[in-house]
Design a protein around this motif. Structure first.
Motif, PDB file in Angstrom:
ATOM      1  N   ALA A   1     -11.954  14.025  -7.531  1.00 60.38           N
ATOM      2  CA  ALA A   1     -11.428  12.987  -6.644  1.00 60.38           C
ATOM      3  C   ALA A   1     -10.719  11.909  -7.453  1.00 60.38           C
ATOM      4  O   ALA A   1      -9.644  11.429  -7.082  1.00 60.38           O
ATOM      5  CB  ALA A   1     -12.562  12.385  -5.819  1.00 60.38           C
ATOM      6  N   VAL A   2     -11.319  11.544  -8.581  1.00 54.78           N
ATOM      7  CA  VAL A   2     -10.707  10.527  -9.450  1.00 54.78           C
ATOM      8  C   VAL A   2      -9.362  11.029  -9.971  1.00 54.78           C
ATOM      9  O   VAL A   2      -8.380  10.278 -10.021  1.00 54.78           O
ATOM     10  CB  VAL A   2     -11.646  10.188 -10.626  1.00 54.78           C
TER      11      VAL A   2
ATOM     12  N   ILE B   1      -6.697  10.837  -7.125  1.00 49.92           N
ATOM     13  CA  ILE B   1      -6.245   9.470  -6.874  1.00 49.92           C
ATOM     14  C   ILE B   1      -5.336   8.996  -7.999  1.00 49.92           C
ATOM     15  O   ILE B   1      -4.291   8.363  -7.771  1.00 49.92           O
ATOM     16  CB  ILE B   1      -7.450   8.520  -6.717  1.00 49.92           C
ATOM     17  N   SER B   2      -5.704   9.329  -9.223  1.00 53.44           N
ATOM     18  CA  SER B   2      -4.884   8.954 -10.373  1.00 53.44           C
ATOM     19  C   SER B   2      -3.512   9.626 -10.306  1.00 53.44           C
ATOM     20  O   SER B   2      -2.486   8.990 -10.583  1.00 53.44           O
ATOM     21  CB  SER B   2      -5.589   9.342 -11.674  1.00 53.44           C
TER      22      SER B   2
ATOM     23  N   ARG C   1      -1.266   7.894  -7.708  1.00 51.66           N
ATOM     24  CA  ARG C   1      -0.742   6.616  -8.206  1.00 51.66           C
ATOM     25  C   ARG C   1       0.346   6.847  -9.263  1.00 51.66           C
ATOM     26  O   ARG C   1       1.371   6.156  -9.277  1.00 51.66           O
ATOM     27  CB  ARG C   1      -1.869   5.767  -8.784  1.00 51.66           C
TER      28      ARG C   1
ATOM     29  N   ALA D   1      -9.979   6.270   2.127  1.00 47.30           N
ATOM     30  CA  ALA D   1     -11.092   5.470   1.609  1.00 47.30           C
ATOM     31  C   ALA D   1     -10.778   4.878   0.244  1.00 47.30           C
ATOM     32  O   ALA D   1     -11.408   3.910  -0.186  1.00 47.30           O
ATOM     33  CB  ALA D   1     -12.351   6.334   1.526  1.00 47.30           C
ATOM     34  N   SER D   2      -9.772   5.464  -0.436  1.00 46.43           N
ATOM     35  CA  SER D   2      -9.387   4.977  -1.766  1.00 46.43           C
ATOM     36  C   SER D   2      -8.285   3.926  -1.700  1.00 46.43           C
ATOM     37  O   SER D   2      -7.779   3.495  -2.734  1.00 46.43           O
ATOM     38  CB  SER D   2      -8.928   6.159  -2.630  1.00 46.43           C
ATOM     39  N   GLY D   3      -7.899   3.544  -0.475  1.00 49.19           N
ATOM     40  CA  GLY D   3      -6.961   2.444  -0.327  1.00 49.19           C
ATOM     41  C   GLY D   3      -5.540   2.811   0.014  1.00 49.19           C
ATOM     42  O   GLY D   3      -4.657   1.943   0.012  1.00 49.19           O
TER      43      GLY D   3
ATOM     44  N   LEU E   1     -10.556  11.027   2.170  1.00 53.41           N
ATOM     45  CA  LEU E   1     -10.784  10.608   0.787  1.00 53.41           C
ATOM     46  C   LEU E   1      -9.722   9.613   0.330  1.00 53.41           C
ATOM     47  O   LEU E   1     -10.053   8.555  -0.223  1.00 53.41           O
ATOM     48  CB  LEU E   1     -10.774  11.840  -0.127  1.00 53.41           C
ATOM     49  N   VAL E   2      -8.449   9.950   0.547  1.00 48.78           N
ATOM     50  CA  VAL E   2      -7.399   9.060   0.061  1.00 48.78           C
ATOM     51  C   VAL E   2      -7.345   7.766   0.870  1.00 48.78           C
ATOM     52  O   VAL E   2      -7.020   6.701   0.336  1.00 48.78           O
ATOM     53  CB  VAL E   2      -6.030   9.768   0.040  1.00 48.78           C
TER      54      VAL E   2
ATOM     55  N   GLN F   1       0.822  -1.208   0.000  1.00 48.45           N
ATOM     56  CA  GLN F   1       0.000   0.000   0.000  1.00 48.45           C
ATOM     57  C   GLN F   1       0.859   1.262   0.000  1.00 48.45           C
ATOM     58  O   GLN F   1       1.927   1.302   0.620  1.00 48.45           O
ATOM     59  CB  GLN F   1      -0.879  -0.017   1.248  1.00 48.45           C
TER      60      GLN F   1
END
Length: 240
Positions: free
Chosen positions: A129-130, A133-134, A137, A45-47, A42-43, A23
């Motif tokens: 939000a997408v 997260i992108s 990563r 909750a996104s893993g 938010l982050v 992770q």
């Protein structure tokens, strides 16, 4: 000065199983408590594993020393120490830690200084939000991420200087070959110690080269080095 890490234990505990599967470990830095806590939630909750939050650059640096995160999600304008200086110091102490600047500012100085300080990405707070997260990563994977509006602004800066008669690749403007090599590495965000190691010369020699570069090009900071290097085609956004 107290560290703002009140969210870290619940978040880490709630995702213990995924933390064992490679992770991404990160911290969130912003001077607005509600915003940083919302982003942290938010982050998480996104893993991602949120190690903690900080309210300014000094706290961020100390938290990095304690936790050694994979990535720092960093605001730019904060009290005590801003995100640009914090990025510079974090990169000096922890060169493998990725820094993603998340801000409302697209002002020339902020953008260029942030990238020159070694930031691995620069995105705006109005991103989805997408998109956030992108970006996290992608930066963690080693990619340079720049928001479309920021990338456009960088290109406009370069074009503006070229139209003023300073563009082209016809000459090195009096720089020696070694100074050109140094300039490229400075534009990519390297610090003197890293440049010395890369070129196999002393840090004192590197600093002399940088001083000569500034004098010959009549520039005063790293942001102008970045603009010059982009203008000459020596680096692009993917290099920084």
């Amino acid at each position: 000065m107290s560290m703002q890490v009140e969210n870290s234990l619940p978040m880490r505990g709630s995702m213990h199983s995924s933390a064992q599967q490679g992770q991404i470990r990160l911290i969130v830095v912003d001077d607005q408590r509600l915003f940083r806590e919302s982003i942290a939630m938010l982050v998480a909750a996104s893993g991602f594993e949120v190690l903690g939050t900080a309210g300014n650059g000094l706290e961020a640096l100390e938290l990095c020393r304690q936790q050694q995160p994979d990535l720092v999600l960093m605001d730019v304008k904060m009290p005590h120490m801003d995100g640009i200086e914090a990025t510079r110091q974090i990169k000096q102490e922890f060169p493998l830690t990725r820094v993603l600047l998340l801000t409302t500012f697209t002002t020339d100085g902020y953008v260029m200084e942030g990238l020159a300080a070694g930031a691995d990405g620069y995105i705006l707070k109005d991103t989805s939000a997408v998109g956030l997260i992108s970006a996290i990563r992608s930066v963690h994977a080693g990619e340079q991420v720049t928001a479309p509006g920021v990338a456009t602004r960088l290109m406009q800066l370069v074009e503006r200087q070229e139209s003023a008669g300073n563009g082209g690749n016809a000459s090195n403007d009096g720089l020696t070959a070694r100074e050109m090599e140094t300039l490229v590495l400075v534009a990519k965000g390297m610090i003197a110690k890293e440049i010395a190691r890369s070129l196999e010369i002393s840090e004192k020699t590197v600093r002399n080269h940088i001083s000569n570069i500034y004098r010959k090009l009549n520039i005063y900071d790293r942001s102008q080095v970045v603009i010059y290097a982009m203008k000459k085609g020596l680096v692009d956004l993917q290099d920084m």
